[in-house]
Motif scaffolding. Structure first.
Motif, PDB file in Angstrom:
ATOM      1  N   VAL A 203       1.023  -7.895 -11.860  1.00 24.69           N
ATOM      2  CA  VAL A 203       1.633  -6.560 -11.784  1.00 24.69           C
ATOM      3  C   VAL A 203       1.037  -5.616 -12.834  1.00 24.69           C
ATOM      4  O   VAL A 203       0.492  -4.557 -12.486  1.00 24.69           O
ATOM      5  CB  VAL A 203       3.164  -6.650 -11.914  1.00 24.69           C
ATOM      6  N   PRO A 204       1.099  -5.932 -14.145  1.00 24.66           N
ATOM      7  CA  PRO A 204       0.457  -5.030 -15.115  1.00 24.66           C
ATOM      8  C   PRO A 204      -1.064  -5.030 -14.988  1.00 24.66           C
ATOM      9  O   PRO A 204      -1.698  -4.000 -15.254  1.00 24.66           O
ATOM     10  CB  PRO A 204       0.893  -5.596 -16.471  1.00 24.66           C
ATOM     11  N   LEU A 205      -1.654  -6.162 -14.559  1.00 21.81           N
ATOM     12  CA  LEU A 205      -3.103  -6.212 -14.376  1.00 21.81           C
ATOM     13  C   LEU A 205      -3.551  -5.201 -13.324  1.00 21.81           C
ATOM     14  O   LEU A 205      -4.442  -4.357 -13.573  1.00 21.81           O
ATOM     15  CB  LEU A 205      -3.501  -7.634 -13.961  1.00 21.81           C
ATOM     16  N   VAL A 206      -2.950  -5.261 -12.154  1.00 23.00           N
ATOM     17  CA  VAL A 206      -3.333  -4.351 -11.071  1.00 23.00           C
ATOM     18  C   VAL A 206      -2.937  -2.915 -11.411  1.00 23.00           C
ATOM     19  O   VAL A 206      -3.658  -1.965 -11.072  1.00 23.00           O
ATOM     20  CB  VAL A 206      -2.685  -4.808  -9.744  1.00 23.00           C
ATOM     21  N   ALA A 207      -1.810  -2.738 -12.092  1.00 16.41           N
ATOM     22  CA  ALA A 207      -1.397  -1.385 -12.485  1.00 16.41           C
ATOM     23  C   ALA A 207      -2.429  -0.752 -13.419  1.00 16.41           C
ATOM     24  O   ALA A 207      -2.765   0.434 -13.280  1.00 16.41           O
ATOM     25  CB  ALA A 207      -0.026  -1.426 -13.153  1.00 16.41           C
ATOM     26  N   ALA A 208      -2.941  -1.531 -14.387  1.00 17.15           N
ATOM     27  CA  ALA A 208      -3.958  -1.006 -15.302  1.00 17.15           C
ATOM     28  C   ALA A 208      -5.231  -0.656 -14.558  1.00 17.15           C
ATOM     29  O   ALA A 208      -5.849   0.398 -14.795  1.00 17.15           O
ATOM     30  CB  ALA A 208      -4.255  -2.040 -16.397  1.00 17.15           C
ATOM     31  N   ALA A 209      -5.645  -1.549 -13.637  1.00 17.67           N
ATOM     32  CA  ALA A 209      -6.851  -1.263 -12.850  1.00 17.67           C
ATOM     33  C   ALA A 209      -6.640  -0.046 -11.963  1.00 17.67           C
ATOM     34  O   ALA A 209      -7.542   0.800 -11.817  1.00 17.67           O
ATOM     35  CB  ALA A 209      -7.218  -2.488 -12.012  1.00 17.67           C
ATOM     36  N   ALA A 210      -5.439   0.074 -11.352  1.00 19.05           N
ATOM     37  CA  ALA A 210      -5.155   1.221 -10.483  1.00 19.05           C
ATOM     38  C   ALA A 210      -5.164   2.521 -11.274  1.00 19.05           C
ATOM     39  O   ALA A 210      -5.712   3.543 -10.813  1.00 19.05           O
ATOM     40  CB  ALA A 210      -3.797   1.021  -9.805  1.00 19.05           C
ATOM     41  N   LEU A 211      -4.577   2.500 -12.480  1.00 17.89           N
ATOM     42  CA  LEU A 211      -4.579   3.699 -13.320  1.00 17.89           C
ATOM     43  C   LEU A 211      -6.014   4.113 -13.657  1.00 17.89           C
ATOM     44  O   LEU A 211      -6.366   5.295 -13.601  1.00 17.89           O
ATOM     45  CB  LEU A 211      -3.789   3.445 -14.603  1.00 17.89           C
TER      46      LEU A 211
END
Length: 328
Positions: A203-211
């Motif tokens: 969740v935070p991994l993909v959120a950081a990449a998405a940001l």
């Protein structure tokens, strides 16, 4: 913002596969956009990651509520993966602009898909080998409650960093590559904890990449909306079917599709790709049957389930309930 009906249908099918197997979102969605819809690779990665950032929390919070998450592992994984995922976007942009960066992303995506396909095969072998050891009594039985694991901070952070970098550059790896490394580092974790821990750290991994891709990538709102409109109901349908579908067959088909997509993304000609896929389709089942026999299982997984069914029929009328399922 325009919605592409064909993209919605494609993402619906991919969502069903994700719901069935728990993996394959980025590994299928991004190459489908690139190969079938001619979406530029960087745009495909950006939109897929933003869509994943919306979908990932649902399954992870279910596992968190059920207690099938090792929060210590999540902490150490995120320490490496979150900054690495954001940096993956910056690395991609530093490679150049225009055609250069698109070609670089496409090549990196092809390599990541090859690794993901290999990871699926390795995961299946490890599961089969573990079943054989438990059957023979040579493996230590796991306790029924949540097993205590000895934390390995440095290797865990490194796994997160490598996985985050790959996800940031290609959108592949949050659900296929990292979980393989977790299986090797922490063999005492139950399967449910492996999946739950991997989902929550994603969740935070993909959120950081998405940001990072929203700020520096090539995010398209209409494309992302098309993905979400199809993938969200598809994941729900796949999850409903997962208890009745032969998951092993689905995972093998997924590995085959990943291999085909990887070869095309790496620029392999269509005739050469066809020859390679035919060779794999002919040789891989024979090798898998030999591996099963070597580990003491029937060559064909369905044979044991059919034998159980025949025994049940010989004992009397079948009780209400699901029929025996085939193994992976």
């Amino acid at each position: 913002m325009s919605i592409d009906p064909l993209m919605v249908l494609a993402s619906l099918g991919i969502g069903v596969v994700v719901g069935l197997t728990g993996m394959g979102g980025g590994a299928l969605m991004t190459p489908v956009m690139v190969l079938l819809f001619n979406v530029p690779p960087l745009t495909a990665v950006s939109s897929d990651l933003v869509a994943s950032a919306v979908m990932k929390p649902v399954g992870s919070f279910v596992h968190l509520r059920r207690g099938t998450v090792n929060l210590g592992l999540v902490k150490w994984l995120c320490l490496g993966s979150v900054p690495a995922a954001f940096c993956g976007v910056l690395v991609t942009r530093a490679l150049g602009s225009g055609k250069e960066v698109q070609d670089a992303v496409q090549t990196a995506l092809g390599v990541a898909l090859l690794v993901a396909a290999a990871g699926l095969i390795i995961r299946a072998y490890l599961r089969l080998s573990e079943r054989a050891r438990r059957r023979d009594g040579s493996a230590e039985a796991l306790p029924q409650d949540r097993p205590e694991v000895r934390m390995r901070p440095l290797p865990t952070v490194l796994v997160g960093a490598v996985g985050g970098l790959v996800v940031g550059m290609t959108s592949v790896g949050s659900g296929s590559l990292i979980i393989i490394a977790l299986m090797a580092l922490y063999p005492r974790l139950k399967a449910s904890q492996l999946v739950g821990t991997d989902l929550l750290q994603a969740v935070p991994l993909v959120a950081a990449a998405a940001l990072g891709h929203i700020l520096f990538g090539d995010f398209k709102l209409g494309l992302t909306a098309s993905l979400l409109l199809g993938a969200v109901p598809g994941v729900w349908v796949g999850a409903q079917l997962s208890s009745r579908a032969p998951g092993g067959v689905v995972r093998r088909a997924l590995a085959f599709v990943l291999l085909a997509s990887a070869l095309k993304l790496l620029g392999v000609s269509t005739p050469a790709t066809g020859i390679a896929l035919v060779a794999v389709a002919l040789v891989a089942p024979v090798l898998w049957m030999l591996i099963r026999r070597r580990l003491g299982f029937p060559a064909l997984a369905g044979r044991r389930a059919r034998a159980r069914l025949r025994r049940a029929q010989a004992d009397g009328p079948l009780a209400d309930g699901p029929l025996p399922q085939t193994e992976s």
